[in-house]
Design a protein around this motif. Sequence first.
Motif, short mmCIF file in Angstrom:
data_model
loop_
_atom_site.label_atom_id
_atom_site.label_comp_id
_atom_site.label_asym_id
_atom_site.label_seq_id
_atom_site.Cartn_x
_atom_site.Cartn_y
_atom_site.Cartn_z
N THR A 39 12.66 -31.57 63.09
CA THR A 39 12.28 -31.02 64.37
C THR A 39 13.59 -31.15 65.17
O THR A 39 14.01 -32.16 65.47
N TYR A 40 13.89 -29.86 65.61
CA TYR A 40 15.14 -29.75 66.66
C TYR A 40 14.74 -29.36 67.78
O TYR A 40 13.96 -28.24 68.07
N TYR A 41 15.21 -30.20 68.87
CA TYR A 41 15.22 -29.63 70.25
C TYR A 41 16.67 -29.20 70.93
O TYR A 41 17.60 -29.88 70.63
N GLN A 42 16.52 -28.07 71.47
CA GLN A 42 18.01 -27.65 71.96
C GLN A 42 18.06 -27.03 73.30
O GLN A 42 17.00 -26.40 73.82
N PHE A 43 19.13 -27.33 74.14
CA PHE A 43 19.40 -26.80 75.31
C PHE A 43 20.81 -26.54 75.52
O PHE A 43 21.57 -26.84 74.88
N ASP A 44 20.92 -25.82 76.61
CA ASP A 44 22.37 -25.26 76.73
C ASP A 44 22.70 -25.53 78.35
O ASP A 44 22.01 -24.97 79.20
N THR A 45 23.54 -26.35 78.71
CA THR A 45 23.89 -26.63 79.98
C THR A 45 25.33 -26.27 80.22
O THR A 45 26.19 -26.77 81.12
N SER A 46 26.01 -25.32 79.32
CA SER A 46 27.38 -24.99 79.32
C SER A 46 27.59 -24.38 80.66
O SER A 46 28.90 -24.28 81.06
N ARG A 47 26.61 -23.69 81.45
CA ARG A 47 26.82 -23.16 82.82
C ARG A 47 26.43 -23.89 83.74
O ARG A 47 26.40 -23.46 85.01
N CYS A 48 26.07 -25.21 83.67
CA CYS A 48 25.63 -25.87 84.82
C CYS A 48 26.74 -27.05 85.13
O CYS A 48 27.53 -27.27 84.32
N GLY A 49 26.76 -27.31 86.25
CA GLY A 49 27.59 -28.52 86.88
C GLY A 49 26.87 -29.75 86.92
O GLY A 49 25.62 -29.93 86.95
N PRO A 50 27.48 -31.17 86.97
CA PRO A 50 27.11 -32.31 87.30
C PRO A 50 26.09 -32.40 88.22
O PRO A 50 26.27 -31.69 89.34
N PRO A 51 24.83 -33.09 88.38
CA PRO A 51 24.27 -33.77 87.22
C PRO A 51 23.65 -33.14 86.03
O PRO A 51 23.04 -33.90 85.23
N GLU A 52 23.46 -31.95 86.03
CA GLU A 52 22.60 -31.47 85.15
C GLU A 52 22.79 -31.41 83.74
O GLU A 52 21.76 -31.62 83.04
N PRO A 53 23.90 -31.36 83.29
CA PRO A 53 24.02 -31.72 81.71
C PRO A 53 23.47 -33.17 81.35
O PRO A 53 22.59 -33.44 80.58
N MET A 54 23.71 -34.29 82.36
CA MET A 54 23.32 -35.62 82.07
C MET A 54 21.69 -35.61 82.31
O MET A 54 21.14 -36.29 81.17
N VAL A 55 21.20 -34.90 83.33
CA VAL A 55 19.70 -34.94 83.69
C VAL A 55 19.06 -34.35 82.48
O VAL A 55 18.18 -35.17 81.86
N ASN A 56 19.46 -33.23 81.87
CA ASN A 56 18.58 -32.56 80.76
C ASN A 56 18.81 -33.31 79.54
O ASN A 56 17.92 -33.36 78.78
N ALA A 57 20.01 -33.83 79.30
CA ALA A 57 20.27 -34.72 78.00
C ALA A 57 19.22 -35.92 77.86
O ALA A 57 18.57 -36.30 77.07
N MET A 58 19.18 -36.53 79.29
CA MET A 58 18.23 -37.76 79.15
C MET A 58 16.71 -37.41 79.05
O MET A 58 16.02 -37.90 78.26
N SER A 59 16.50 -36.24 79.65
CA SER A 59 15.07 -35.51 79.36
C SER A 59 15.00 -35.28 77.97
O SER A 59 13.85 -35.56 77.27
N LEU A 68 16.60 -36.54 75.37
CA LEU A 68 16.62 -37.63 74.29
C LEU A 68 15.15 -38.24 74.20
O LEU A 68 15.06 -38.92 73.30
N LYS A 69 14.57 -38.37 75.29
CA LYS A 69 13.00 -38.84 75.28
C LYS A 69 12.29 -38.24 74.10
O LYS A 69 11.36 -39.17 73.61
N LEU A 70 12.49 -37.16 73.57
CA LEU A 70 11.76 -36.70 72.75
C LEU A 70 12.14 -37.15 71.31
O LEU A 70 11.38 -36.88 70.22
N ILE A 71 13.38 -37.80 71.23
CA ILE A 71 13.92 -38.23 69.74
C ILE A 71 13.30 -39.55 69.54
O ILE A 71 13.90 -40.58 69.87
N ASP A 72 12.05 -39.68 68.95
CA ASP A 72 11.70 -41.11 68.67
C ASP A 72 11.32 -41.32 67.15
O ASP A 72 10.53 -42.31 67.02
N GLY A 73 11.97 -40.74 66.36
CA GLY A 73 12.18 -41.05 65.22
C GLY A 73 13.24 -40.10 64.44
O GLY A 73 13.87 -39.22 64.79
N PRO A 74 13.37 -40.70 63.10
CA PRO A 74 14.59 -39.93 62.16
C PRO A 74 14.43 -38.59 61.93
O PRO A 74 15.18 -37.92 61.31
N ASP A 75 13.21 -38.02 61.96
CA ASP A 75 12.71 -36.59 61.60
C ASP A 75 13.10 -35.77 62.96
O ASP A 75 12.57 -34.44 62.86
N LYS A 76 13.65 -36.26 64.22
CA LYS A 76 13.83 -35.26 65.13
C LYS A 76 15.30 -35.37 65.57
O LYS A 76 15.98 -36.58 65.69
#
Length: 115
Positions: free
Chosen positions: A29-49, A51-59
């Motif tokens: 299962t892949y979760y994907q997002f694009d912060t290429s048009r965002c400035g700080p801190p949005e890439p960090m905030v979205n990545a942290m949000s 990464l909470k979904l990645i709770d096993g080797p199948d994600k």
Amino acid sequence: MELLPSDAEKIEVPGATVDFYKYTKDGITYYQFDTSRCGPPEPMVNAMSGLKLIDGPDKKLIMINHKKPMGLLDKIGENFDIETENLEDGRVKLTFSYKEGVSTSADLNDTACHG
């Protein structure tokens, strides 16, 4: 957002400020997002949000960003396996994978960007 398969569905991710998409490929299962048009801190905030979904080797989490997010990588780099790919248009695609025994100990609530 390009690079998404046609069966990708938009999902709600708590704390995210950009759209997240979910799809399954080869049993992962892949979760994907694009912060290429965002400035700080949005890439960090979205990545942290996300990464909470990645709770096993199948994600996995895919982040499309305008550059390699060094502050993020410094913060959680030892907690996840990370593949980096430079895209033809100059953006960077990062794929975060679960790392047995250490991903669960990452502090994903600290979204301050120190870099």
